[in-house]
Design a protein around this motif. Structure first.
Motif, mmCIF file in Angstrom:
data_model
loop_
_atom_site.group_PDB
_atom_site.id
_atom_site.type_symbol
_atom_site.label_atom_id
_atom_site.label_comp_id
_atom_site.label_asym_id
_atom_site.label_seq_id
_atom_site.Cartn_x
_atom_site.Cartn_y
_atom_site.Cartn_z
ATOM 1 N N LEU A 1 -54.912 -32.873 32.134
ATOM 2 C CA LEU A 1 -53.734 -32.118 32.586
ATOM 3 C C LEU A 1 -52.449 -32.820 32.167
ATOM 4 C CD1 LEU A 1 -54.690 -30.809 36.145
ATOM 5 C CD2 LEU A 1 -54.796 -29.621 33.952
ATOM 6 N N LYS A 2 -52.402 -34.135 32.280
ATOM 7 C CA LYS A 2 -51.200 -34.875 31.866
ATOM 8 C C LYS A 2 -50.987 -34.764 30.360
ATOM 9 C CE LYS A 2 -48.859 -39.355 31.969
ATOM 10 N NZ LYS A 2 -48.445 -39.225 30.549
ATOM 11 N N ALA A 3 -52.078 -34.862 29.603
ATOM 12 C CA ALA A 3 -51.962 -34.767 28.146
ATOM 13 C C ALA A 3 -51.428 -33.398 27.733
ATOM 14 C CB ALA A 3 -53.317 -35.031 27.497
ATOM 15 N N LEU A 4 -51.946 -32.342 28.348
ATOM 16 C CA LEU A 4 -51.466 -30.998 28.029
ATOM 17 C C LEU A 4 -50.022 -30.819 28.477
ATOM 18 C CD1 LEU A 4 -54.605 -28.880 29.025
ATOM 19 C CD2 LEU A 4 -53.790 -29.375 26.715
ATOM 20 N N SER A 5 -49.689 -31.372 29.641
ATOM 21 C CA SER A 5 -48.315 -31.268 30.140
ATOM 22 C C SER A 5 -47.334 -31.984 29.221
ATOM 23 C CB SER A 5 -48.235 -31.843 31.555
ATOM 24 O OG SER A 5 -46.940 -31.728 32.078
ATOM 25 N N ASP A 6 -47.745 -33.137 28.694
ATOM 26 C CA ASP A 6 -46.876 -33.876 27.776
ATOM 27 C C ASP A 6 -46.587 -33.071 26.509
ATOM 28 O OD1 ASP A 6 -46.733 -36.010 29.489
ATOM 29 O OD2 ASP A 6 -48.255 -37.208 28.462
ATOM 30 N N MET A 7 -47.515 -32.230 26.096
ATOM 31 C CA MET A 7 -47.341 -31.448 24.874
ATOM 32 C C MET A 7 -46.445 -30.227 25.067
ATOM 33 S SD MET A 7 -50.840 -31.430 22.635
ATOM 34 C CE MET A 7 -51.885 -30.675 23.870
ATOM 35 N N ARG A 8 -46.145 -29.878 26.304
ATOM 36 C CA ARG A 8 -45.307 -28.697 26.550
ATOM 37 C C ARG A 8 -43.995 -28.805 25.789
ATOM 38 N NH1 ARG A 8 -43.320 -28.077 31.536
ATOM 39 N NH2 ARG A 8 -43.466 -25.805 31.700
ATOM 40 N N GLY A 9 -43.578 -27.664 25.251
ATOM 41 C CA GLY A 9 -42.334 -27.645 24.504
ATOM 42 C C GLY A 9 -41.388 -26.582 25.009
ATOM 43 N N PHE A 10 -40.573 -26.054 24.099
ATOM 44 C CA PHE A 10 -39.499 -25.130 24.478
ATOM 45 C C PHE A 10 -39.733 -23.757 23.862
ATOM 46 C CE2 PHE A 10 -35.503 -23.089 23.150
ATOM 47 C CZ PHE A 10 -34.930 -22.858 24.394
ATOM 48 N N ILE A 11 -39.536 -22.715 24.689
ATOM 49 C CA ILE A 11 -39.575 -21.321 24.232
ATOM 50 C C ILE A 11 -38.264 -20.664 24.643
ATOM 51 C CG2 ILE A 11 -40.701 -19.095 24.538
ATOM 52 C CD1 ILE A 11 -43.333 -20.565 24.761
ATOM 53 N N PRO A 12 -37.539 -20.055 23.710
ATOM 54 C CA PRO A 12 -36.193 -19.528 24.005
ATOM 55 C C PRO A 12 -36.181 -18.244 24.822
ATOM 56 C CG PRO A 12 -36.798 -19.080 21.725
ATOM 57 C CD PRO A 12 -37.878 -19.947 22.285
ATOM 58 N N HIS A 13 -34.987 -17.905 25.263
ATOM 59 C CA HIS A 13 -34.771 -16.747 26.114
ATOM 60 C C HIS A 13 -35.184 -15.458 25.420
ATOM 61 C CE1 HIS A 13 -32.359 -13.485 27.962
ATOM 62 N NE2 HIS A 13 -32.488 -14.180 29.074
ATOM 63 N N TYR A 14 -34.980 -15.351 24.126
ATOM 64 C CA TYR A 14 -35.279 -14.071 23.461
ATOM 65 C C TYR A 14 -36.777 -13.763 23.418
ATOM 66 C CZ TYR A 14 -36.336 -16.501 18.969
ATOM 67 O OH TYR A 14 -36.864 -17.280 17.970
ATOM 68 N N VAL A 15 -37.629 -14.755 23.702
ATOM 69 C CA VAL A 15 -39.070 -14.517 23.806
ATOM 70 C C VAL A 15 -39.442 -14.156 25.238
ATOM 71 C CG1 VAL A 15 -41.367 -15.504 23.533
ATOM 72 C CG2 VAL A 15 -39.566 -16.066 21.896
ATOM 73 N N HIS B 1 -37.473 -12.971 27.612
ATOM 74 C CA HIS B 1 -36.763 -11.784 28.092
ATOM 75 C C HIS B 1 -36.474 -10.892 26.891
ATOM 76 C CE1 HIS B 1 -36.019 -14.869 31.146
ATOM 77 N NE2 HIS B 1 -35.846 -13.903 32.011
ATOM 78 N N LEU B 2 -37.244 -9.820 26.732
ATOM 79 C CA LEU B 2 -37.092 -8.982 25.545
ATOM 80 C C LEU B 2 -35.713 -8.348 25.440
ATOM 81 C CD1 LEU B 2 -40.526 -7.152 25.178
ATOM 82 C CD2 LEU B 2 -39.543 -8.883 23.686
ATOM 83 N N ASP B 3 -35.156 -7.899 26.582
ATOM 84 C CA ASP B 3 -33.813 -7.302 26.581
ATOM 85 C C ASP B 3 -33.679 -6.222 25.518
ATOM 86 O OD1 ASP B 3 -33.065 -9.027 28.614
ATOM 87 O OD2 ASP B 3 -32.322 -10.551 27.232
ATOM 88 N N GLY B 4 -34.666 -5.321 25.452
ATOM 89 C CA GLY B 4 -34.607 -4.214 24.511
ATOM 90 C C GLY B 4 -35.228 -4.485 23.163
ATOM 91 N N ALA B 5 -35.776 -5.667 22.933
ATOM 92 C CA ALA B 5 -36.402 -6.000 21.656
ATOM 93 C C ALA B 5 -37.789 -5.359 21.558
ATOM 94 C CB ALA B 5 -36.506 -7.508 21.487
ATOM 95 N N VAL B 6 -38.368 -5.408 20.371
ATOM 96 C CA VAL B 6 -39.682 -4.812 20.123
ATOM 97 C C VAL B 6 -40.798 -5.769 20.533
ATOM 98 C CG1 VAL B 6 -41.225 -3.847 18.373
ATOM 99 C CG2 VAL B 6 -38.740 -3.462 18.218
ATOM 100 N N ASN C 1 -45.009 3.729 27.439
ATOM 101 C CA ASN C 1 -43.873 2.887 27.783
ATOM 102 C C ASN C 1 -44.329 1.759 28.686
ATOM 103 O OD1 ASN C 1 -41.368 1.837 28.267
ATOM 104 N ND2 ASN C 1 -40.391 3.803 28.620
ATOM 105 N N MET C 2 -44.558 0.610 28.079
ATOM 106 C CA MET C 2 -45.084 -0.531 28.818
ATOM 107 C C MET C 2 -44.460 -1.813 28.295
ATOM 108 S SD MET C 2 -49.050 -1.814 29.110
ATOM 109 C CE MET C 2 -49.553 -0.362 30.027
ATOM 110 N N GLU C 3 -43.969 -2.630 29.207
ATOM 111 C CA GLU C 3 -43.445 -3.948 28.856
ATOM 112 C C GLU C 3 -44.455 -5.004 29.293
ATOM 113 O OE1 GLU C 3 -39.740 -4.241 30.870
ATOM 114 O OE2 GLU C 3 -38.832 -2.548 29.817
ATOM 115 N N VAL C 4 -44.786 -5.906 28.381
ATOM 116 C CA VAL C 4 -45.827 -6.898 28.640
ATOM 117 C C VAL C 4 -45.318 -8.286 28.268
ATOM 118 C CG1 VAL C 4 -48.154 -7.669 28.053
ATOM 119 C CG2 VAL C 4 -47.657 -5.213 28.188
#
Length: 575
Positions: free
Chosen positions: A321-335, A337-342, A547-550
């Motif tokens: 669990l610690k090893a996987l947690s250490d690998m966590r990185g960054f994912i931006p807002h546009y991923v 929160h779609l905010d109307g994106a495809v 019409n489905m947001e996932v």
């Protein structure tokens, strides 16, 4: 027979998934919930709708696309001559027709406007239960399906409960579907050669368990541990499964498998029942005891439904669990929160931690010298891999914290050879402590970028020529350094998303994420089909966007590996 079993699996899977998505009712679903007293404490699989769910309102919220998708599940049963297949197909057609509206649905099946349901196992035998309001209506639907299909049932009685027996097996394998109603609950289970004498008594709620799920408080503990809603809880008990395959009498599953092995004259799990395998597998089970599922939120109305489901593969292995947690990185807002994106996807990885974390995981998996042959073989294969090689490959990308991309919008038009891209808005980004340094390193692998210069003030540079795209494509790719992000984008919406990145701090927030809007994905295709009047292989002119947001996200915390699933669907097009 194969199609019958496939249809049964689809129905069971759909039922489990359905109960995972429900929420409403009183604050304490355990008060006077007698159904839980008939469920064994060591059940390997459980999914329970613990609070009454407004089924009438939910059916009203379904779109035509939802109903069409349900109909497609049973198309494989049409045209079959086997009475068993005809029986299931007739029931499926009645079910599909009843989805016309909520009132029709509950009237067709004799249900109340709000219901509870349960799915669990007695060893290997599945049991399905659902609140029923009018038993005569439900029996009438089964009678109609029998008349239409030629399927028949036999009547049986256990104590004071009458039940129906539908023979689904053949000359070699006995398999009877049992249908009964007791305590105002519809009960569906199966009689096989594996069953103990008390299986049917327990399934039909004629005798309670010596130690039931209600006695353990397991559901309450799951809710408290993960702050789940009280509405519905599901779990897979890994330890019960391991006991079942590593012992002969350890639980009901083990007893059934032992009986089956005796009948067949061969035990497929004999090797795992040796002392070393049993001890080592049970140790693994203690480290990874169960997978739990619950809701963080749910809302249903006449026009839409939303559920926010969390699944946790529990682990007590702090090293992994610690090893996987250490690998966590960054994912931006546009991923996130779609905010109307495809659609958008992101991989959040701290590249500088990958090599060390993988080494820790490898060492942990190899550290116990397993004596159990299957586990020892796994270790031998794992030992042939060298996580240090990953370090060599990622060494040049130190400081990278993640990579993401999104299709923000697109439109099609009719061209000489069919559909052509009229416009597209998109963005891709790599988040890094040193994006300028990263870009200079990329030039070593992409000589076409050698002449490209990116100002550190965020000014964008046109790099369309680098990819040598066809001139008729509506693409003018621009590249820029936006804060801690190296960005490439196209279109006005792509530029807006790039500017937003300038203000996003790079922090560890996830491992992986995928999000999409199904109607946004299909609408341009449908618009093109209507404009061109085409009726090609995809039959686009007949497509009705659902019409489905996932949003799906993979992460890890100190309790285990976590999958977040968010789905919001609308009856009508909201875009």
């Amino acid at each position: 027979m194969k199609k019958i079993l496939i249809a049964g699996a689809i129905v069971a899977a759909g039922a489990v998934g359905y109960w995972l998505s429900q929420e409403t009712g009183s604050d304490n679903p355990f008060e006077q919930n007698t159904a839980l007293t008939y469920i064994p404490s060591d059940t390997a699989l459980f999914s329970g709708q613990l609070q009454p769910f407004p089924i009438k309102t939910y059916v009203n919220s379904l779109s035509d696309a939802d109903k069409n998708a349900t109909a497609e599940l049973f198309e494989g049963l049409s045209g079959e001559d086997d009475p068993r297949a005809k029986f299931l197909f007739d029931l499926s057609q009645t079910y599909i027709a009843s989805l016309e509206k909520g009132a029709t649905f509950i009237q067709t099946w004799g249900l109340a406007e709000a219901i509870r349901g349960y799915f669990y196992t007695l060893g290997a035998i599945p049991v399905f239960k659902l609140d029923i309001a009018d038993a005569s209506v439900f029996w009438g639907q089964l009678d109609k399906a029998e008349t239409s299909s030629g399927m028949t049932h036999s009547q049986a009685q256990l104590q004071d409960i009458n039940y129906r027996v539908y023979a689904l097996g053949d000359e070699e394998n006995s398999l009877d579907m049992i249908v009964a109603i007791n305590h105002n609950r519809l009960i569906v289970t199966f009689n096989t050669e594996l069953n103990n004498d008390d299986i049917l008594d327990t399934a039909l709620e004629l005798s309670s368990m010596p130690k039931s799920l209600a006695d353990t408080g397991a559901l309450e503990k799951i809710i408290e541990k993960y702050s789940f809603s009280h509405s519905s809880i599901s779990f897979i008990n890994h330890q019960s499964l391991i006991t079942g395959i590593t012992t002969t009498e350890g639980n009901r599953l083990a007893q059934q498998l032992t009986r089956y092995a005796t009948q067949e004259g061969e035990d497929a799990f004999s090797e795992l029942k040796q002392d070393n395998c049993r001890i080592e597998l049970q140790g693994i089970g203690a480290n990874w005891p169960q997978t739990v599922m619950g809701l963080k939120g749910f809302a249903v109305s006449e026009d839409s439904s939303m559920f926010d489901l969390t699944t946790v593969v529990e682990s007590n292995n702090t090293v992994i669990l610690k090893a996987l947690s250490d690998m966590r990185g960054f994912i931006p807002h546009y991923v996130s929160h779609l905010d109307g994106a495809v659609a958008a996807m992101g991989l959040g990885l701290d590249v500088s931690k990958i090599s060390g974390s993988l080494t820790d995981i490898w060492d942990n998996l190899l550290m116990p010298e397993y004596q159990c042959e299957p586990l020892a073989q796994f270790q031998q294969q794992l030992a042939q891999s060298d996580p240090a090689m990953v370090g060599m490959m990622t060494g040049m990308a130190q400081g990278v914290m993640g990579a993401s991309a999104a299709l923000l919008d697109y439109k099609l038009t009719e061209g000489n050879d069919g559909a052509e891209l009229k416009s597209v808005d998109a963005i891709a980004s790599i988040s890094s402590d040193e994006p300028a340094l990263l870009f200079n390193m990329m030039k070593m692998f992409a000589p076409a970028l050698a002449e490209v210069s990116l100002p550190i003030d965020g000014t964008a540079t046109d790099v369309t020529h680098v990819l040598a795209l066809p001139g008729e494509w509506p693409i003018a790719l621009k590249m820029a350094i936006k804060g801690k992000h190296l960005v490439i984008f196209n279109g006005d919406k792509g530029q807006v998303a790039a500017e937003h990145l300038s203000h996003e701090m790079v922090v560890k927030n996830d491992l992986a994420m995928l999000s999409f809007d199904s109607s946004k994905m299909l609408e341009p295709l449908q618009a093109y089909a209507e404009m061109a009047g085409t009726n090609d292989v995809l039959d686009l002119s007949q497509m009705k966007p659902q019409n489905m947001e996932v949003k799906l996200a993979l992460d890890v915390d100190n309790k285990g590996i976590v999958l977040h699933s968010y789905v919001k669907s609308f009856k009508n097009n909201q875009n």
